[in-house]
Design a protein around this motif. Structure first.
Motif, PDB file in Angstrom:
ATOM      1  N   LYS A   4       0.788  -1.218   0.000  1.00  0.00           N
ATOM      2  CA  LYS A   4       0.000   0.000   0.000  1.00  0.00           C
ATOM      3  C   LYS A   4       0.827   1.279   0.000  1.00  0.00           C
ATOM      4  O   LYS A   4       0.434   2.290  -0.548  1.00  0.00           O
ATOM      5  N   LYS A   5       1.977   1.238   0.620  1.00  0.00           N
ATOM      6  CA  LYS A   5       2.686   2.500   0.809  1.00  0.00           C
ATOM      7  C   LYS A   5       3.941   2.627  -0.047  1.00  0.00           C
ATOM      8  O   LYS A   5       4.671   1.679  -0.247  1.00  0.00           O
ATOM      9  N   GLY A   6       4.157   3.815  -0.523  1.00  0.00           N
ATOM     10  CA  GLY A   6       5.472   4.175  -1.013  1.00  0.00           C
ATOM     11  C   GLY A   6       5.926   3.557  -2.331  1.00  0.00           C
ATOM     12  O   GLY A   6       7.116   3.549  -2.615  1.00  0.00           O
ATOM     13  N   MET A   7       5.003   3.049  -3.142  1.00  0.00           N
ATOM     14  CA  MET A   7       5.462   2.447  -4.398  1.00  0.00           C
ATOM     15  C   MET A   7       6.080   3.450  -5.349  1.00  0.00           C
ATOM     16  O   MET A   7       6.965   3.138  -6.117  1.00  0.00           O
ATOM     17  N   HIS A   8       5.539   4.654  -5.348  1.00  0.00           N
ATOM     18  CA  HIS A   8       5.973   5.606  -6.365  1.00  0.00           C
ATOM     19  C   HIS A   8       6.722   6.792  -5.785  1.00  0.00           C
ATOM     20  O   HIS A   8       6.860   7.806  -6.433  1.00  0.00           O
ATOM     21  N   GLY A   9       7.148   6.668  -4.535  1.00  0.00           N
ATOM     22  CA  GLY A   9       7.802   7.820  -3.922  1.00  0.00           C
ATOM     23  C   GLY A   9       6.759   8.789  -3.415  1.00  0.00           C
ATOM     24  O   GLY A   9       5.557   8.564  -3.588  1.00  0.00           O
ATOM     25  N   ALA A  10       7.186   9.866  -2.786  1.00  0.00           N
ATOM     26  CA  ALA A  10       6.218  10.825  -2.254  1.00  0.00           C
ATOM     27  C   ALA A  10       6.739  12.230  -2.474  1.00  0.00           C
ATOM     28  O   ALA A  10       7.930  12.447  -2.667  1.00  0.00           O
ATOM     29  N   TRP A  11       5.837  13.203  -2.467  1.00  0.00           N
ATOM     30  CA  TRP A  11       6.259  14.599  -2.584  1.00  0.00           C
ATOM     31  C   TRP A  11       7.083  14.958  -1.359  1.00  0.00           C
ATOM     32  O   TRP A  11       6.823  14.499  -0.268  1.00  0.00           O
ATOM     33  N   SER A  12       8.026  15.856  -1.555  1.00  0.00           N
ATOM     34  CA  SER A  12       8.847  16.208  -0.400  1.00  0.00           C
ATOM     35  C   SER A  12       8.053  17.013   0.624  1.00  0.00           C
ATOM     36  O   SER A  12       8.379  17.043   1.786  1.00  0.00           O
ATOM     37  N   SER A  13       7.001  17.689   0.203  1.00  0.00           N
ATOM     38  CA  SER A  13       6.197  18.432   1.172  1.00  0.00           C
ATOM     39  C   SER A  13       4.838  18.732   0.562  1.00  0.00           C
ATOM     40  O   SER A  13       4.595  18.483  -0.604  1.00  0.00           O
ATOM     41  N   ARG A  14       3.970  19.309   1.393  1.00  0.00           N
ATOM     42  CA  ARG A  14       2.664  19.709   0.898  1.00  0.00           C
ATOM     43  C   ARG A  14       2.825  20.726  -0.234  1.00  0.00           C
ATOM     44  O   ARG A  14       2.065  20.764  -1.181  1.00  0.00           O
ATOM     45  N   TRP A  15       3.839  21.546  -0.103  1.00  0.00           N
ATOM     46  CA  TRP A  15       4.072  22.599  -1.071  1.00  0.00           C
ATOM     47  C   TRP A  15       4.352  22.018  -2.459  1.00  0.00           C
ATOM     48  O   TRP A  15       3.907  22.524  -3.475  1.00  0.00           O
ATOM     49  N   THR A  16       5.102  20.917  -2.488  1.00  0.00           N
ATOM     50  CA  THR A  16       5.373  20.284  -3.778  1.00  0.00           C
ATOM     51  C   THR A  16       4.082  19.761  -4.386  1.00  0.00           C
ATOM     52  O   THR A  16       3.895  19.810  -5.596  1.00  0.00           O
ATOM     53  N   PHE A  17       3.191  19.287  -3.514  1.00  0.00           N
ATOM     54  CA  PHE A  17       1.904  18.842  -4.051  1.00  0.00           C
ATOM     55  C   PHE A  17       1.162  20.008  -4.684  1.00  0.00           C
ATOM     56  O   PHE A  17       0.612  19.895  -5.773  1.00  0.00           O
ATOM     57  N   VAL A  18       1.154  21.157  -3.988  1.00  0.00           N
ATOM     58  CA  VAL A  18       0.474  22.332  -4.544  1.00  0.00           C
ATOM     59  C   VAL A  18       1.068  22.666  -5.907  1.00  0.00           C
ATOM     60  O   VAL A  18       0.341  22.894  -6.878  1.00  0.00           O
ATOM     61  N   LEU A  19       2.380  22.644  -5.995  1.00  0.00           N
ATOM     62  CA  LEU A  19       3.021  22.966  -7.261  1.00  0.00           C
ATOM     63  C   LEU A  19       2.662  21.956  -8.353  1.00  0.00           C
ATOM     64  O   LEU A  19       2.339  22.333  -9.476  1.00  0.00           O
ATOM     65  N   ALA A  20       2.716  20.693  -7.998  1.00  0.00           N
ATOM     66  CA  ALA A  20       2.438  19.672  -9.004  1.00  0.00           C
ATOM     67  C   ALA A  20       0.979  19.713  -9.434  1.00  0.00           C
ATOM     68  O   ALA A  20       0.672  19.626 -10.625  1.00  0.00           O
ATOM     69  N   ALA A  21       0.078  19.855  -8.459  1.00  0.00           N
ATOM     70  CA  ALA A  21      -1.341  19.909  -8.806  1.00  0.00           C
ATOM     71  C   ALA A  21      -1.631  21.165  -9.622  1.00  0.00           C
ATOM     72  O   ALA A  21      -2.417  21.133 -10.573  1.00  0.00           O
ATOM     73  N   THR A  22      -0.971  22.263  -9.276  1.00  0.00           N
ATOM     74  CA  THR A  22      -1.150  23.474 -10.083  1.00  0.00           C
ATOM     75  C   THR A  22      -0.561  23.265 -11.466  1.00  0.00           C
ATOM     76  O   THR A  22      -1.130  23.696 -12.465  1.00  0.00           O
ATOM     77  N   GLY A  23       0.561  22.591 -11.513  1.00  0.00           N
ATOM     78  CA  GLY A  23       1.168  22.288 -12.807  1.00  0.00           C
ATOM     79  C   GLY A  23       0.224  21.475 -13.673  1.00  0.00           C
ATOM     80  O   GLY A  23       0.115  21.683 -14.876  1.00  0.00           O
ATOM     81  N   SER A  24      -0.484  20.559 -13.040  1.00  0.00           N
ATOM     82  CA  SER A  24      -1.455  19.756 -13.776  1.00  0.00           C
ATOM     83  C   SER A  24      -2.653  20.606 -14.197  1.00  0.00           C
ATOM     84  O   SER A  24      -3.122  20.556 -15.323  1.00  0.00           O
ATOM     85  N   ALA A  25      -3.137  21.406 -13.256  1.00  0.00           N
ATOM     86  CA  ALA A  25      -4.354  22.172 -13.515  1.00  0.00           C
ATOM     87  C   ALA A  25      -4.120  23.279 -14.537  1.00  0.00           C
ATOM     88  O   ALA A  25      -4.874  23.432 -15.498  1.00  0.00           O
ATOM     89  N   VAL A  26      -3.071  24.052 -14.339  1.00  0.00           N
ATOM     90  CA  VAL A  26      -2.820  25.168 -15.243  1.00  0.00           C
ATOM     91  C   VAL A  26      -2.182  24.650 -16.523  1.00  0.00           C
ATOM     92  O   VAL A  26      -1.120  24.042 -16.495  1.00  0.00           O
ATOM     93  N   GLY A  27      -2.866  24.872 -17.615  1.00  0.00           N
ATOM     94  CA  GLY A  27      -2.336  24.368 -18.875  1.00  0.00           C
ATOM     95  C   GLY A  27      -3.069  25.006 -20.031  1.00  0.00           C
ATOM     96  O   GLY A  27      -3.583  26.128 -19.922  1.00  0.00           O
ATOM     97  N   LEU A  28      -3.154  24.270 -21.123  1.00  0.00           N
ATOM     98  CA  LEU A  28      -3.855  24.792 -22.298  1.00  0.00           C
ATOM     99  C   LEU A  28      -5.301  25.121 -21.964  1.00  0.00           C
ATOM    100  O   LEU A  28      -5.899  26.006 -22.559  1.00  0.00           O
ATOM    101  N   GLY A  29      -5.847  24.389 -21.005  1.00  0.00           N
ATOM    102  CA  GLY A  29      -7.231  24.641 -20.600  1.00  0.00           C
ATOM    103  C   GLY A  29      -7.446  26.085 -20.194  1.00  0.00           C
ATOM    104  O   GLY A  29      -8.466  26.687 -20.528  1.00  0.00           O
ATOM    105  N   ASN A  30      -6.492  26.659 -19.501  1.00  0.00           N
ATOM    106  CA  ASN A  30      -6.640  28.025 -19.017  1.00  0.00           C
ATOM    107  C   ASN A  30      -6.357  29.062 -20.092  1.00  0.00           C
ATOM    108  O   ASN A  30      -7.049  30.062 -20.220  1.00  0.00           O
TER     109      ASN A  30
END
Ligand code: PHE
Length: 455
Positions: A4-30
């Protein structure tokens, strides 16, 4: 079942998640899609519906997706399998994972084609093609590109290769790093554009087009498109955010994280709209409703006629490409994670295989701009059909199932436990919305929109 845990690694912090999720969200769509669908749907009222959908459907479903992902800690398909098995539910709920993965690949297929336009425009900008151009000339340069299928295929291929390379690097190395610098830079450049468009375009008209509520322009088809776009722009309903949630630290607060991502995403879209429409209205040859070419025709006019425009213009298309890149990564990641977890694929092989599928399907979209431009299915050409099927059908349906799953099927205690870092105030309001408002809103809009589209 896989560990269950740790197969793909983890973000170094919540902040990295914000960046990655924003990276996913902000794109051609916007930057590309939002302005042109606003234009096609007559402006203000559409924007308002879109904002309501973000608030009442998008953000609540996003919290649900991150929560499910973090609880399952695997690819969306296996997360849903794990959660349904754990709750002793019918295997049909796994459809949430599958629908999402398929939708992601379908979106990627045409996303890469459009991102290819942006790639192509970098060179155009840098080489001075747009120096001093009029709107009419910019329009014909764009049409020449659409007619040239070899060039389209070339750039589509380059873009997919770029995507496959980063995703092969894995989550923590590949994805985390790619978004750190790029997103802030893109935002700064959009602000520069906004200032220029304020000075040289018809800002008052652009502004009132976006924000005045002209009720007559609104149709049920438009409402469905607005809702579909709320899913699309936040990367919801296809497992991207669920997959990223799987790499989120256990004690990060999901609520405020999601709010940050949603705000940034909405801000970028509105700024893009505010930068583009004043230019559109200052140039009578560009129609607000001119469709997918809107940004590729209006912005070159701006850059071609502003001081330092060639430099800014090249930089802009570089950044758009990067924004598209960080979104494309998240379109393919759920499927890659699944093949690696369950089918013993190497990350490289999984990526190459999925990239190839997206490439082949994408050829249909390439051809729909030239050779097949007259062929129609239910009134759509191939590209429009893929876009409609994914944004207006698959994403909302998956979103509906997710809302029902979290609001009605999962035990409330289990949900509360996973969101134990939220206050009661936030939690109970969110749970109520995800239980009643979001599913009902999706259902009504979906049924009415589909009915009107095909009647
Ligand atoms: N959100 C991305 C955009 O606005 C597109 C996307 C959709 C990415 C779905 C991932 C999942 O461009």
């Amino acid at each position: 079942m896989s560990s269950k845990k740790g197969m793909h690694g983890a973000w170094s912090s919540r902040w990295t998640f914000v960046l990655a999720a924003t990276g996913s969200a902000v794109g051609l769509g916007n930057i590309w899609k939002f302005p042109y669908i606003v234009g096609e749907n007559g402006g203000g009222a559409f924007v308002l519906v879109y904002l309501l959908c973000i608030l009442m459907v998008g953000l609540p479903v996003m919290v649900a997706e991150v929560m499910l992902g973090r609880r399952g800690r695997q690819s969306p398909i296996n997360t849903m399998r794990y959660l349904t098995e754990q709750a002793g539910l019918h295997g049909g709920w796994n459809a949430i994972g599958w629908l999402g993965v398929v939708a992601g690949l379908m979106i990627l297929s045409y996303y890469a084609v459009i991102a290819g336009w942006a790639l192509h425009y970098i060179g155009h900008m840098a080489s001075g093609t747009f120096q001093g151009v009029t709107a009419e000339q910019a329009g014909s340069i764009f049409n020449e590109l659409l007619a040239d299928k070899d060039t389209l295929i070339f750039w589509q291929t380059i873009f997919l290769l770029l995507t496959v390379i980063v995703v092969t690097g894995g989550v923590t190395k590949g994805l985390g790093m790619a978004v750190r610098v790029l997103m802030p830079l893109l935002f700064v450049l959009l602000i520069v554009l906004l200032v220029f468009s304020y000075q040289s375009g018809d800002f008052a008209r652009g502004f009132s087009f976006l924000f005045s509520f002209n009720y007559e322009a609104l149709t049920w088809e438009g409402v469905l498109e607005a809702m579909g776009h709320a899913f699309f722009t936040l990367s919801l309903g296809m497992g991207a955010i669920m997959a990223y949630g799987a790499y989120m630290p256990q004690h990060a607060r999901i609520g405020r994280t999601v709010l940050a991502v949603g705000l940034l995403d909405t801000l970028v879209a509105l700024v893009a709209g505010l930068a583009i429409f004043p230019i559109v209205f200052a140039n009578p040859t560009i129609e607000p409703s001119s469709g997918p070419g809107l940004m590729f025709v209006s912005l070159p006019v701006v850059f071609g006629n502003m001081p330092g425009g060639l430099l800014f213009g090249s930089l802009f298309f570089v950044l758009v490409t990067l924004a598209a890149w960080s979104s494309a990564i998240s379109l393919i990641e759920p499927a890659v994670a699944y093949l690696v977890e369950s089918k013993n694929f190497h990350r490289i092989t999984a990526n190459l295989l999925l990239g190839l599928i997206a490439w082949i399907v994408g050829l249909g979209s390439v051809l729909s701009f030239n050779v097949w431009s007259e062929s129609r299915v239910a009134g759509f050409n191939f590209f429009e059909f893929m876009d409609f099927l994914t944004s207006s059908v698959m994403l909302p349906l998956t979103g509906l199932f997710i809302a029902i799953f979290v609001g009605w099927i999962m035990r409330p205690q289990a949900v509360r436990e996973e969101l134990s870092d939220e206050s009661d105030y936030v939690f109970f309001r969110w749970h109520w919305i995800v239980r009643y408002i979001s599913p009902l809103a999706i259902l009504v809009v979906f049924v009415m929109g589909i009915y009107k589209t095909f009647s």
